[in-house]
Write a protein that holds these residues in place. Sequence first.
Motif, PDB file in Angstrom:
ATOM      1  N   ILE A  99       0.855  -1.179   0.000  1.00  0.00           N
ATOM      2  CA  ILE A  99       0.000   0.000   0.000  1.00  0.00           C
ATOM      3  C   ILE A  99       0.895   1.234   0.000  1.00  0.00           C
ATOM      4  O   ILE A  99       1.879   1.307   0.728  1.00  0.00           O
ATOM      5  CB  ILE A  99      -0.925   0.028   1.231  1.00  0.00           C
ATOM      6  CG1 ILE A  99      -1.917  -1.137   1.175  1.00  0.00           C
ATOM      7  CG2 ILE A  99      -1.680   1.352   1.314  1.00  0.00           C
ATOM      8  CD1 ILE A  99      -2.802  -1.235   2.394  1.00  0.00           C
ATOM      9  N   ARG A 100       0.537   2.202  -0.827  1.00  0.00           N
ATOM     10  CA  ARG A 100       1.285   3.448  -0.905  1.00  0.00           C
ATOM     11  C   ARG A 100       0.497   4.533  -0.189  1.00  0.00           C
ATOM     12  O   ARG A 100      -0.630   4.832  -0.564  1.00  0.00           O
ATOM     13  CB  ARG A 100       1.537   3.814  -2.359  1.00  0.00           C
ATOM     14  CG  ARG A 100       2.369   2.769  -3.115  1.00  0.00           C
ATOM     15  CD  ARG A 100       2.154   2.824  -4.605  1.00  0.00           C
ATOM     16  NE  ARG A 100       0.762   2.532  -4.961  1.00  0.00           N
ATOM     17  CZ  ARG A 100       0.299   2.499  -6.210  1.00  0.00           C
ATOM     18  NH1 ARG A 100       1.116   2.753  -7.217  1.00  0.00           N
ATOM     19  NH2 ARG A 100      -0.970   2.229  -6.456  1.00  0.00           N
ATOM     20  N   LEU A 101       1.110   5.103   0.855  1.00  0.00           N
ATOM     21  CA  LEU A 101       0.437   6.067   1.729  1.00  0.00           C
ATOM     22  C   LEU A 101       1.154   7.402   1.680  1.00  0.00           C
ATOM     23  O   LEU A 101       2.362   7.481   1.909  1.00  0.00           O
ATOM     24  CB  LEU A 101       0.416   5.531   3.170  1.00  0.00           C
ATOM     25  CG  LEU A 101      -0.056   6.493   4.266  1.00  0.00           C
ATOM     26  CD1 LEU A 101      -1.509   6.898   4.045  1.00  0.00           C
ATOM     27  CD2 LEU A 101       0.123   5.843   5.640  1.00  0.00           C
ATOM     28  N   GLY A 102       0.406   8.461   1.385  1.00  0.00           N
ATOM     29  CA  GLY A 102       0.962   9.804   1.356  1.00  0.00           C
ATOM     30  C   GLY A 102       0.674  10.546   2.651  1.00  0.00           C
ATOM     31  O   GLY A 102      -0.472  10.584   3.108  1.00  0.00           O
ATOM     32  N   PHE A 103       1.711  11.146   3.253  1.00  0.00           N
ATOM     33  CA  PHE A 103       1.603  11.843   4.534  1.00  0.00           C
ATOM     34  C   PHE A 103       2.267  13.209   4.416  1.00  0.00           C
ATOM     35  O   PHE A 103       3.420  13.298   3.984  1.00  0.00           O
ATOM     36  CB  PHE A 103       2.346  11.048   5.616  1.00  0.00           C
ATOM     37  CG  PHE A 103       1.504  10.635   6.794  1.00  0.00           C
ATOM     38  CD1 PHE A 103       1.163  11.562   7.762  1.00  0.00           C
ATOM     39  CD2 PHE A 103       1.098   9.324   6.951  1.00  0.00           C
ATOM     40  CE1 PHE A 103       0.416  11.189   8.867  1.00  0.00           C
ATOM     41  CE2 PHE A 103       0.346   8.932   8.039  1.00  0.00           C
ATOM     42  CZ  PHE A 103      -0.008   9.867   9.009  1.00  0.00           C
ATOM     43  N   HIS A 156      -8.833   1.025  -5.680  1.00  0.00           N
ATOM     44  CA  HIS A 156      -7.730   0.380  -4.971  1.00  0.00           C
ATOM     45  C   HIS A 156      -7.892  -1.142  -4.890  1.00  0.00           C
ATOM     46  O   HIS A 156      -6.921  -1.877  -4.983  1.00  0.00           O
ATOM     47  CB  HIS A 156      -7.553   0.970  -3.578  1.00  0.00           C
ATOM     48  CG  HIS A 156      -8.729   0.788  -2.671  1.00  0.00           C
ATOM     49  ND1 HIS A 156      -9.002  -0.395  -2.029  1.00  0.00           N
ATOM     50  CD2 HIS A 156      -9.698   1.645  -2.290  1.00  0.00           C
ATOM     51  CE1 HIS A 156     -10.078  -0.264  -1.288  1.00  0.00           C
ATOM     52  NE2 HIS A 156     -10.535   0.965  -1.425  1.00  0.00           N
ATOM     53  N   GLY A 157      -9.097  -1.644  -4.696  1.00  0.00           N
ATOM     54  CA  GLY A 157      -9.357  -3.081  -4.753  1.00  0.00           C
ATOM     55  C   GLY A 157      -8.712  -3.920  -3.672  1.00  0.00           C
ATOM     56  O   GLY A 157      -8.590  -5.141  -3.823  1.00  0.00           O
ATOM     57  N   MET A 158      -8.288  -3.341  -2.555  1.00  0.00           N
ATOM     58  CA  MET A 158      -7.663  -4.099  -1.474  1.00  0.00           C
ATOM     59  C   MET A 158      -8.428  -3.886  -0.167  1.00  0.00           C
ATOM     60  O   MET A 158      -8.713  -2.749   0.213  1.00  0.00           O
ATOM     61  CB  MET A 158      -6.202  -3.680  -1.261  1.00  0.00           C
ATOM     62  CG  MET A 158      -5.231  -4.140  -2.322  1.00  0.00           C
ATOM     63  SD  MET A 158      -3.531  -3.645  -1.899  1.00  0.00           S
ATOM     64  CE  MET A 158      -3.205  -4.720  -0.481  1.00  0.00           C
ATOM     65  N   ASP A 208      -2.251   5.073  -2.954  1.00  0.00           N
ATOM     66  CA  ASP A 208      -3.532   4.444  -2.622  1.00  0.00           C
ATOM     67  C   ASP A 208      -4.343   5.279  -1.637  1.00  0.00           C
ATOM     68  O   ASP A 208      -5.566   5.354  -1.736  1.00  0.00           O
ATOM     69  CB  ASP A 208      -3.294   3.049  -2.040  1.00  0.00           C
ATOM     70  CG  ASP A 208      -2.573   2.147  -3.028  1.00  0.00           C
ATOM     71  OD1 ASP A 208      -3.110   1.931  -4.130  1.00  0.00           O
ATOM     72  OD2 ASP A 208      -1.471   1.667  -2.715  1.00  0.00           O
ATOM     73  N   LEU A 209      -3.681   5.868  -0.658  1.00  0.00           N
ATOM     74  CA  LEU A 209      -4.326   6.739   0.310  1.00  0.00           C
ATOM     75  C   LEU A 209      -3.469   7.983   0.483  1.00  0.00           C
ATOM     76  O   LEU A 209      -2.234   7.897   0.501  1.00  0.00           O
ATOM     77  CB  LEU A 209      -4.476   6.086   1.696  1.00  0.00           C
ATOM     78  CG  LEU A 209      -5.258   4.800   1.850  1.00  0.00           C
ATOM     79  CD1 LEU A 209      -4.317   3.619   1.744  1.00  0.00           C
ATOM     80  CD2 LEU A 209      -5.955   4.763   3.206  1.00  0.00           C
ATOM     81  N   GLY A 210      -4.112   9.109   0.647  1.00  0.00           N
ATOM     82  CA  GLY A 210      -3.378  10.339   0.865  1.00  0.00           C
ATOM     83  C   GLY A 210      -4.019  11.178   1.952  1.00  0.00           C
ATOM     84  O   GLY A 210      -5.244  11.362   1.961  1.00  0.00           O
TER      85      GLY A 210
END
Length: 293
Positions: free
Chosen positions: A95-99, A266-268, A144-146
Amino acid sequence: MARNLDTALLRAFVAVAETGGMTAAAGVLNLTQAAVSQQIKRLEESFGGRLFERERRGLALTPQGERLLGLAKRLLTVNDQIWAEMTAPAETGEIRLGFPYDLVPGYAAPVLKRFARCCPRVRVRLFSHASREIREAVERGEIDLGIVEEVATEPHGETLMVDQLVWVGARGGDAWLQRPVPISIGSETCSIRPPTLAALRAADVDWRPVVEIANVDALNATVQSDLGVTTMLASAVPSNLEILPPDCGLPPVPPLSVSLYLRRDHGMRAVDDLARIIRETFCRRPAAAAVAA
């Protein structure tokens, strides 16, 4: 005293209600007719009343049975959802997470720690960028999430919290007394920059830049050294800096929304788990934010 319902009895009850007879329900449940009849009897004894009455065409629900049917279906649906969730193979992948830079110190560690316990076989790649860059990366499907700081959450986003922007300086410092005011501020992509500069212009406060940079650590170092002051979300103020009092002569700055955006396809299942953990973490916002808001 709490009583536990036997879902096997409820499943037999729903099968009889939907098929109209013990024999047909036995075929659906892969049981004997006698076993189904016994289960219905046990359920009726538990509730102290008849659930079915015999008619020419088969069995029909009594008023008590009618009341039970909808409730039983709901309980069985939840039961089946829990069973499927807890017995499904552990999800794998990345999973790619933006912070945003400034929220990493206070929020990233508890989020990642809880998620590692929830989904130990899913890796998280943390991308720390300015909010605008994170938002654009989510829209392009690169993240995937930001988590994004912005004036107002867009319709396809979700507001995690609204936090006050506050003026911050060195502990015991006096940079805030200087005129023009020395300001350490983020680069052009920083979401805190526009409302801060707009507030200074509106109040006709003369200021000069100390640093204009995307690196939060470098920016904070200039403030800690009392070379300048800056604005931050109240919940993101580090312990080595202090919030300046309202009467410091600097104009109030409007609050910002901290928003969550998910890539639409995203499908997860793990992405939804991570989003839930992020929501819960931001709900437990530090006391400093609540005081300043």
